[in-house]
Motif scaffolding. Sequence first.
Motif: not given
Length: 567
Positions: A15-18, A56-57, A101-111, A113-123
Amino acid sequence: MGPSSEEMENCSSSSLFCCLTSVLLLTRLPTCVSADKFLVMGPLDPIVAVLGGNAMLPCFLSPAMNAESMELRWFRSKFSDVVFVYRNRQEQNKEQMAQYAGRTSLVSDFLTQGKAAVQIHKVQASDHGLYTCFFKKGAFYEEATLELKVAGVGSAPEVRIDGPEDDGIRVVCTASGWFPKPQVQWRHLSGEKFLAFSEAHAQDAEELFSVEATLVVRDSSAGNVTCSILNPLLGLEKVAAIFLPEAFFPQASPWKSVFAVSMVMLGLLLFGAAYFITREYFTKLQEQEERESLRRAKEEDQKAKEETLEAVGQLQEELDKRKKAYRVAWRKAQLYADWRTEKFQAWSVTLNPGSAHSNLAISHDKKTLTWKDTSGSSSECFSVLGLEGITSGRVYWEVEVENGDSNQWTLGVCREDVKRTDWYKESPDKGFWVMGRFDVGYCACTKPDTQLCLQRVPHRVGVFLDYSEGDASFFNMNDGSHIFSFPPASFSGTLFPYFMLRSGDLSMTICSVVGGPEGLPASHNNSSLEELKSSPGERFISGSGVGGIPPEVESPLLPFIPETVAS
């Protein structure tokens, strides 16, 4: 028992990818936005993530524009509590909090188009709470708030007999590793709940909850009792049962003298038989629930048919009772504009030409607002105030909006000292209590904007202002239904009626309300009764509550007649 933790994590990850795509459906769009400015939008509803999974934020810009060269920042309660920073087209780690530290990454595929998301791993449980996403371009910046709710399902409950207690047996249920605080319930074999028991919670270093619930059973015929642990966010629970022999109770046997020996023997017996008894118990319980559910469904169907036959004759009597209740506590009711006018004074509003934008035309009687020139820039807000200010009392006025269902406009009240030049955004913290129609449909100008799901197009809008109570409400005066009420405010100074046009062939006319609102149903005639008879399953609803929350139970309600409002 619900899905396993692995299945929940897979479902959550999928669901996070959606999430980034679905956020486009959010409709908190600005009132007026120039070409070089933007707003930052995030999801309205909290984001739920499973403990140990990914979260996903997402945020996006409105209007859409390339964000590759912008500074993007996600932080917690303070600007310095950095979760993730993107600047100069790359990730910056120097400011990041140690726990991320080491638990975040940027979803930048749609930058672009003005859309971005930060993914937090191992919540983790500590990730639970509010976040702010911040977009900056040059000296201009905007931000939006998101909420992340973390949920984790811990160990299955362990149930044991702890010893005698007065004239009964003390039973203890324990579980650990849950988040947030779980809910505990004891039940009889028949499914009836035990209401009296003690409960204690504790948190470990990882902020996960453990619980210990103690029940004293005094009924020697109780047989099996079950302990269930429920996660309130996921709706998932784990259950354990224990058998209480009648011989353990003081009414049946002098068990106090032989309790220790009996406990050893019982433990050996339960060790070998617990699995088979529990499985058989749940199988029988499921069959019993299915039979009971089928029986209840048949009874409810028969009851619904009987209630439908009686509903038509009782509807008018019920409406009379609700109107009487409304008159006793009218401030809590949000429906029926024709009833609400009984408590408010009709306010004679005229437009103040001296406060009007140069592109607006005011009629000779100062009651109608139109355009001088429809080619004005859409980056500006063209507004005018009422001539008479309001400093006390309860007043209302009505405004007829012509062609308002296909153009952009707002109306309501504002403070005398608000900013109304160039581009500005209307919201209560800026001194505006207004609603209207925008590109995305009808909205109330809160912060963020609240989209209104209306059943009918409001061609004639009633503005109701209770100065002393801090209440500003809007009604559709064509059918008397409630549109929106702002949360209670503390008004100060003088408030003025406010009117704003954006573009298009539309006009606003202040209506005469002497003798009561025109166009309102004076009474609820037989057509409403016939609609109820033909549609017995329809529910009673209103347009919208305070901040989108439905009206209280005691509010008088009308039968809902479906009608689609075009955006």
